[in-house]
Design an enzyme around this catalytic site. Sequence first.
Site, PDB file in Angstrom:
ATOM      1  N   ARG A   1       0.929  -1.383   0.386  1.00  0.00           N
ATOM      2  CA  ARG A   1       0.155   0.308  -0.042  1.00  0.00           C
ATOM      3  C   ARG A   1       0.521   1.268  -0.051  1.00  0.00           C
ATOM      4  O   ARG A   1       1.666   1.369   0.057  1.00  0.00           O
ATOM      5  CB  ARG A   1      -0.782   0.044   1.239  1.00  0.00           C
ATOM      6  CG  ARG A   1      -1.781  -0.539   1.313  1.00  0.00           C
ATOM      7  CD  ARG A   1      -2.392  -0.913   2.195  1.00  0.00           C
ATOM      8  NE  ARG A   1      -3.076  -2.003   2.616  1.00  0.00           N
ATOM      9  CZ  ARG A   1      -2.402  -3.126   4.130  1.00  0.00           C
ATOM     10  NH1 ARG A   1      -1.709  -2.699   4.586  1.00  0.00           N
ATOM     11  NH2 ARG A   1      -2.281  -4.314   3.924  1.00  0.00           N
TER      12      ARG A   1
ATOM     13  N   ASP B   1       5.386  -3.570  10.915  1.00  0.00           N
ATOM     14  CA  ASP B   1       4.256  -2.951  10.912  1.00  0.00           C
ATOM     15  C   ASP B   1       3.159  -3.252  12.455  1.00  0.00           C
ATOM     16  O   ASP B   1       2.926  -2.694  12.608  1.00  0.00           O
ATOM     17  CB  ASP B   1       3.059  -4.691   9.404  1.00  0.00           C
ATOM     18  CG  ASP B   1       3.396  -5.721  10.197  1.00  0.00           C
ATOM     19  OD1 ASP B   1       4.453  -5.922  10.898  1.00  0.00           O
ATOM     20  OD2 ASP B   1       2.903  -6.688   9.263  1.00  0.00           O
TER      21      ASP B   1
ATOM     22  N   SER C   1       7.413  -5.595   6.806  1.00  0.00           N
ATOM     23  CA  SER C   1       7.211  -5.956   8.030  1.00  0.00           C
ATOM     24  C   SER C   1       7.350  -7.582   7.146  1.00  0.00           C
ATOM     25  O   SER C   1       7.343  -9.013   7.183  1.00  0.00           O
ATOM     26  CB  SER C   1       4.998  -6.486   7.674  1.00  0.00           C
ATOM     27  OG  SER C   1       4.475  -5.536   7.243  1.00  0.00           O
TER      28      SER C   1
HETATM   29  C1  BGC Z   1       7.000 -10.883   9.930  1.00  0.00           C
HETATM   30  C2  BGC Z   1       6.859  -9.771  10.842  1.00  0.00           C
HETATM   31  C3  BGC Z   1       5.704  -9.317  10.978  1.00  0.00           C
HETATM   32  C4  BGC Z   1       4.642 -10.265  11.057  1.00  0.00           C
HETATM   33  C5  BGC Z   1       3.488  -9.385  10.911  1.00  0.00           C
HETATM   34  C6  BGC Z   1       6.025 -11.868  10.441  1.00  0.00           C
HETATM   35  O1  BGC Z   1       6.039 -12.934   9.281  1.00  0.00           O
HETATM   36  O2  BGC Z   1       8.296 -11.976  10.123  1.00  0.00           O
HETATM   37  O3  BGC Z   1       7.844  -9.205  11.105  1.00  0.00           O
HETATM   38  O4  BGC Z   1       5.736  -8.210  11.971  1.00  0.00           O
HETATM   39  O5  BGC Z   1       4.661 -10.769   9.731  1.00  0.00           O
HETATM   40  O6  BGC Z   1       3.175  -9.122   9.166  1.00  0.00           O
END
Ligand code: BGC
Length: 419
Positions: free
Chosen positions: A117, A241, A187
């Site tokens: 996004r 995130d 993320s």
């Molecule tokens: C990632 C995290 C992320 C989470 C939610 C996980 O697979 O390792 O960094 O915050 O997913 O998106």
Amino acid sequence: MMGREDSDSNGLMTTATLACVAVLAMASVLLGWQKGRGGGGGGGRVQALIYEFQHRCALPLHLLRKISEAMTLEMTAGLTTEGGSTMPMLPTFVEKMPTGNEKGIYYAMDLGGTNFRVLRVLLGGREKRVMKQEFEEVAIPRPLMLGTSVELYDFIAKKLTDFVSRESSEFSTHAAAGARELGLTFSFPISQHSINSGLLIMWTKGFKIADGVGQDVVQALQQAMNRQQGPKLKVAVLVNDTVGTMAGGRYFDPDVMIGIILGTGTNACYFERAENVHKLQNGKPLRKTGSMVYNMEWGAFWSSHIPTTHVDEQLDAESLNPGQQLYEKMIGGMYLGDIVRRMLLKLAREASLFSGEVPQQLMTPFVLGTPEVSKMHADESIDLREVAKTLAKIGITRTDLHTRRAVHDVCDIVALRSA
Ligand code: BGC
């Protein structure tokens, strides 16, 4: 702002409280569910297999407590020694949160699931708050999730530059002279050494781009953007995130203390006091005073008390990241549908759930998504119409009520354990 965090210290989540919140909050749901649960399943063999599955997935209160304790210990271990825990407990170098007084135009980008996004927002301070925002969501083509990092970052940079070039005058009149600044929400687990740099530790959630691991994601995106013609953006901040979510919450409510993601993947972050952190980074202590947001990466958490089944083992072994993110593989939206699919396949093969046939469709990984499981799980009609419709959508037609009840039970068990 640091003072504010310090003065909030009574309200700060201790590691123990956070783990309890995460694991115990669903205990009452569990009890309610067990009480209200009826029978289900087709023949005796179907019922026996479902019963065994339910038994192996069960999380009675005493087990939830053990898991909560294990999470607390892992949190402490992760703050004490680098690599000393299943959860890395990553420093984010975020020491302040938004106050609501921010003014001006901000760009943000969020990459982490199957979509990314881009957003621009005009903030008008405490009174006016969010005056205007515009955003676009773009699906990431699957080949890019498995290709090279240059391909991925060039694709993102192009979409981002297109988005910036469509900036209306309402926004551009507020933009400061020079390059616009971008907050990047990325993320995946990142080893950060500052607020605007970080090396990718590994990909998760269906991404597997070998040359991306170990790369500085800010640099990689910045270089890709510099390769684009058009308005320039400078990546000013890199956050997970969970941190973005917490900041978004804090913008409206100063009491927000934790960011939790229950999406394609799962994770949490919170403010931790410096005195609780003993690990070194590059041989140096992280910080001596104040507090900083820590990204737990709880998707990687593991404890021998977590109930697993052969289905989880199979799913993990056949995943893009075997042996990693085991907690996430029981909770994340990316996986719940496929746990259900695998269990239905087992019931079809070993107990003739679908009148002796083994539906070919169930052999396709990820043919059932979490939205479908969620629909079937929520079906309260007497004849389980939603279950029938959802199965029909993937080509499994003419199911009898016993079969649909069994499918409903499997969705229930998987959803409940995840909760
Ligand atoms: C990632 C995290 C992320 C989470 C939610 C996980 O697979 O390792 O960094 O915050 O997913 O998106």
